[in-house]
Design a protein around this motif. Structure first.
Motif, mmCIF file in Angstrom:
data_model
loop_
_atom_site.group_PDB
_atom_site.id
_atom_site.type_symbol
_atom_site.label_atom_id
_atom_site.label_comp_id
_atom_site.label_asym_id
_atom_site.label_seq_id
_atom_site.Cartn_x
_atom_site.Cartn_y
_atom_site.Cartn_z
ATOM 1 N N ARG A 6 0.839 -1.210 0.000
ATOM 2 C CA ARG A 6 0.000 0.000 0.000
ATOM 3 C C ARG A 6 0.870 1.254 0.000
ATOM 4 O O ARG A 6 0.572 2.232 -0.694
ATOM 5 N N ARG A 7 1.943 1.228 0.781
ATOM 6 C CA ARG A 7 2.837 2.398 0.812
ATOM 7 C C ARG A 7 3.477 2.630 -0.556
ATOM 8 O O ARG A 7 3.610 3.780 -1.005
ATOM 9 N N LEU A 8 3.894 1.552 -1.201
ATOM 10 C CA LEU A 8 4.500 1.704 -2.523
ATOM 11 C C LEU A 8 3.485 2.239 -3.525
ATOM 12 O O LEU A 8 3.801 3.120 -4.338
ATOM 13 N N ALA A 9 2.259 1.702 -3.493
ATOM 14 C CA ALA A 9 1.232 2.178 -4.412
ATOM 15 C C ALA A 9 0.963 3.668 -4.197
ATOM 16 O O ALA A 9 0.838 4.438 -5.163
ATOM 17 N N HIS A 10 0.888 4.067 -2.942
ATOM 18 C CA HIS A 10 0.676 5.488 -2.641
ATOM 19 C C HIS A 10 1.852 6.321 -3.140
ATOM 20 O O HIS A 10 1.660 7.415 -3.711
ATOM 21 N N GLN A 11 3.053 5.807 -2.953
ATOM 22 C CA GLN A 11 4.237 6.546 -3.394
ATOM 23 C C GLN A 11 4.291 6.639 -4.918
ATOM 24 O O GLN A 11 4.644 7.691 -5.469
ATOM 25 N N TYR A 12 3.954 5.567 -5.616
ATOM 26 C CA TYR A 12 3.927 5.610 -7.077
ATOM 27 C C TYR A 12 2.968 6.682 -7.576
ATOM 28 O O TYR A 12 3.247 7.384 -8.551
ATOM 29 N N LEU A 13 1.816 6.791 -6.929
ATOM 30 C CA LEU A 13 0.838 7.794 -7.335
ATOM 31 C C LEU A 13 1.269 9.204 -6.934
ATOM 32 O O LEU A 13 0.912 10.180 -7.603
ATOM 33 N N ARG A 14 2.022 9.306 -5.860
ATOM 34 C CA ARG A 14 2.432 10.618 -5.356
ATOM 35 C C ARG A 14 3.587 11.208 -6.147
ATOM 36 O O ARG A 14 3.659 12.420 -6.360
ATOM 37 N N LEU A 15 4.520 10.341 -6.604
ATOM 38 C CA LEU A 15 5.706 10.830 -7.285
ATOM 39 C C LEU A 15 5.338 11.458 -8.623
ATOM 40 O O LEU A 15 4.410 11.001 -9.302
ATOM 41 N N PRO A 16 6.043 12.495 -9.030
ATOM 42 C CA PRO A 16 5.722 13.166 -10.301
ATOM 43 C C PRO A 16 6.010 12.267 -11.499
ATOM 44 O O PRO A 16 6.777 11.308 -11.416
ATOM 45 N N ILE A 17 5.402 12.608 -12.605
ATOM 46 C CA ILE A 17 5.527 11.788 -13.810
ATOM 47 C C ILE A 17 6.968 11.738 -14.294
ATOM 48 O O ILE A 17 7.392 10.749 -14.923
ATOM 49 N N ALA A 18 7.753 12.764 -13.998
ATOM 50 C CA ALA A 18 9.156 12.761 -14.420
ATOM 51 C C ALA A 18 9.913 11.606 -13.779
ATOM 52 O O ALA A 18 10.808 11.013 -14.395
ATOM 53 N N TRP A 19 9.582 11.273 -12.557
ATOM 54 C CA TRP A 19 10.240 10.141 -11.886
ATOM 55 C C TRP A 19 9.881 8.841 -12.597
ATOM 56 O O TRP A 19 10.741 7.994 -12.819
#
Length: 695
Positions: A158-171
């Motif tokens: 869940r933390r990874l999924a949240h982080q994937y959605l939070r990180l900008p598209i450039a990442w």
């Protein structure tokens, strides 16, 4: 038909990037929705040799265990407690067997009249009670330990999924999707698999202590003989852990490599099949799978050598105890039950020794897996927001001095967990910061799109049109300069204000494996009339009504049951149903018939409902008919907006613009002229209607 020029050669990714899974391109190739990117098949350099024993792996693994214990303290404590009950019960069974042998069985066989059937029954019930408690403790330990493992996996996924959605598209542009999938699957699993044997290893400490005390109580001499094997077992555990560390590290890295390769192959399925590369792709993936299989076999072989070694040491110790015990029993120094107790408890010690061996072997794997997970969780670059609302009414777009460079590759190594500490060594840099040697995409861009107007972005391949479109909806932030929406700096806007008022239809159309309704609404509550209006404006109503179940028809993964033009119209309806005040179309109608495209753009230019602002439209286009519908045209070259004006004005003063937008007509005229075909404007019109504008 005019012959289209051949596509440019694919650059050598193997030479441009380090070995291993490659990051995706920061700016998607033109018409990515129709032409999947062909994976590079060049031979990549082999990975550097792994260290024989990763430095600090055990220490970092212990930190992972401590972190997991902090995350699930109660459930882990319960697992350790029931494991301790199991350990105490197992050791107590050995002591009870010894007492039963000396005080019940031996006198009974010797004909002692003081022992009757009641004593035998009582001893049997005591042993059965201990066995029952031990069995219940084993079952509970396995269930609760599994709960700890499952809870930790779910928590970090869940933390990874949240982080994937939070990180900008450039990442995301700099990290391959297959590697990110591996982080959320195999890396999370590797991080916390250690919690399966850990409760047993901690709980059986009680078993070891109780067994040692019982052995000494039975006979100190026999206990000393038996416990002399413990130093050898400690040495065996250390050797096992050092042998396993590099093997589990290599196996875990290969799991990520295979996952990334599989994802790349699935995404490139059309390319693989149409070019007849199934055999080569199968061999490529088979070679990677064979390397992973070999690594797993190597792990299993090493693990298989450890258990027999422990059993051999314990067997030798048991034989030594039996030999010494026979001599002492013959001399009357100990009873037969005492010898039996020591031998039994010595064999019981095999469980804690093996459990600790498993834990020690899993520590490096946990360190590697969590290091890769932690690299993602610690990635910086979250999009920051202000408190300013978007102004009401029509929404203008303005750019001043905008510059942006795309990074050449990943600025963070997702394999960093193999060498970086769990506590933060090797921390990544900002997720949206360009690399020092980044590829310039935009240079000093100045652009004005008045509220309610339609502006077309036109330019040759690689001129920065898609990047500029991403800046308009704030998928990216400029390195320098400012992007203003309604006169407000986009970075000062309130979080959540853009998705409600701004919509992007990208060139790579994505359709979910859901119904037509689900793909348009994305789960939001949408009025039926608004939904119908969006379908009609995007010219999708007719084909949707013809589907077997209409809006409730499932379209398959990535919309495989629809044509390319139908998918683009669904994506456009998805944007329009939200009534955006700024609509950005990045070559979003390239697969649509020219006549249908003209109807879509005409519908967008219709007068809005009373009191509603006309949407501002920024579109990336190539077709002459499409460009002619725009109020203004911005001509881009080499990352700059070099000219603005109407379509007719740019035709007059920009030869490069004139050549681009009339290229298909000129090619058609050149092809028809030798055969005596028509050569006037009437001949050019059909060609113009088919100009899909491939970038």
């Amino acid at each position: 038909m005019p012959r289209r020029s051949a596509p440019p050669p694919v650059p050598d990714r193997a030479a441009a990037h380090p070995p291993g899974p490659q990051p995706s391109s920061p700016e998607p190739s033109p018409r990515a929705s129709e032409v999947p990117r062909q994976p590079d098949r060049r031979r990549r350099p082999s990975r550097p040799a792994r260290p024989a024993h990763p430095p600090g792996a055990t220490r970092r693994g212990v930190r992972v265990v401590a972190r997991g214990a902090r995350d699930e303290p109660r459930v882990l404590a319960l697992a350790v407690a029931v494991s301790a009950v199991y350990g105490a019960g197992t050791a107590a069974a050995g002591w009870l067997l010894g007492r039963t042998t000396d005080e019940v069985l031996a006198p009974l066989f010797a004909g002692d009249p003081g022992v009757d059937r009641g004593d035998v029954l009582l001893a049997g019930l005591a042993l059965a009670g201990v066995a029952l408690v031990t069995a219940v403790a084993v079952a509970l330990r396995r269930m609760v330990a599994g709960r700890v493992f499952a809870n930790l996996q779910a928590r970090y996924r869940r933390r990874l999924a949240h982080q994937y959605l939070r990180l900008p598209i450039a990442w995301h542009h700099r990290h391959p999707a297959g590697q990110l999938l591996a982080n959320a699957s195999s890396d999370v699993e590797a991080s916390f698999t250690i919690f399966n044997p850990l409760p047993m290893a901690l709980g059986v400490v009680v078993m070891a202590v109780v067994a040692a005390v019982a052995m000494v109580a039975a006979d100190p001499v026999l206990a000393l003989v038996g416990l002399l094997s413990l130093p050898a077992m400690v040495v065996a555990n250390i050797a096992y852990q050092r042998a396993m560390s590099p093997r589990v590290v290599r196996a875990q890295a290969l799991r990520g490599e295979v996952s990334a390769m599989a994802h790349e192959s699935f995404d490139g399925a059309v390319v693989v099949k149409t070019l007849g590369r199934e055999g080569a792709e199968t061999r490529r993936f088979g070679a990677a799978a064979d390397r992973l299989r070999g690594a797993n076999v190597d792990v299993g072989r090493t693990r298989g050598a450890f258990d027999p070694a422990v059993e051999a040491l314990l067997s030798l110790a048991s034989l030594a105890v039996l030999a010494v015990g026979a001599v002492r029993a013959a001399s009357g120094d100990v009873g037969v039950g005492d010898v039996f107790t020591v031998v039994y408890l010595l064999t019981v010690l095999a469980s804690p020794v093996r459990a600790f061996g498993w834990v020690l072997a899993e520590l490096p794997r946990a360190a590697v897996g969590f290091g890769r997970v932690r690299t993602v969780l610690d990635a910086r670059g979250r999009t920051t927001w202000g408190e300013s609302p978007l102004p009401r009414g029509g929404l203008s777009l303005q750019m001043r001095g905008v510059e942006l460079a795309h990074a050449r590759g990943a600025d963070e190594d997702l394999d960093a967990g193999e060498v970086a500490g769990v506590g933060g060594a090797g921390a990544p840099g900002p997720a949206d910061a360009p690399a020092a040697d980044g590829v310039p995409a935009l240079r000093g861009v100045d652009l004005d799109v008045p509220a309610g107007s339609t502006t077309a972005l036109v330019g040759p391949t690689g001129s920065g049109k898609s990047t500029l479109a991403s800046l308009a909806v704030r998928l990216l932030d400029p390195d320098t300069g400012v992007v203003r929406l309604g006169g407000v700096d986009a970075r000062e806007l309130r979080e959540g204000s853009l998705p409600a008022e701004v919509a992007l239809v990208p060139q790579g159309t994505f359709v979910f494996d859901d119904t037509v309704r689900g793909n348009i609404t994305l789960g939001a509550e949408v009025d039926e009339q608004r939904l119908r209006d969006a379908l009609e404006t995007s010219q999708a109503a007719e084909f949707v009504d013809a589907l077997p179940e209409g809006l409730e028809t499932r379209v398959g993964e990535r919309g495989t049951s629809l044509s390319g033009g139908q998918r683009q119209r669904l994506a456009l309806a998805r944007a329009l149903v939200r009534d955006p005040r700024l609509l950005v179309l990045d070559d979003a109608t390239s697969a649509v018939d020219p006549a249908v495209e003209a109807e879509i753009l005409s519908a967008l230019r219709r007068p809005p409902a009373p009191g509603a602002p006309r949407p501002t439209v920024l579109l990336v286009a190539y077709r002459r008919a499409t460009i002619a519908l725009a109020d203004r045209v911005a001509w881009m070259e080499h990352g700059r907006v070099v000219d603005e004006g109407t379509h007719e004005e740019l035709l007059e003063r920009r030869p490069a613009y004139r050549h681009l937008v009339t290229a298909y007509e000129e090619a058609a005229l050149a092809a028809d002229a030798p055969s005596g075909g028509p050569s006037g404007p009437a001949a050019a019109a059909p060609a113009a209607s088919t100009s899909g504008g491939r970038r």
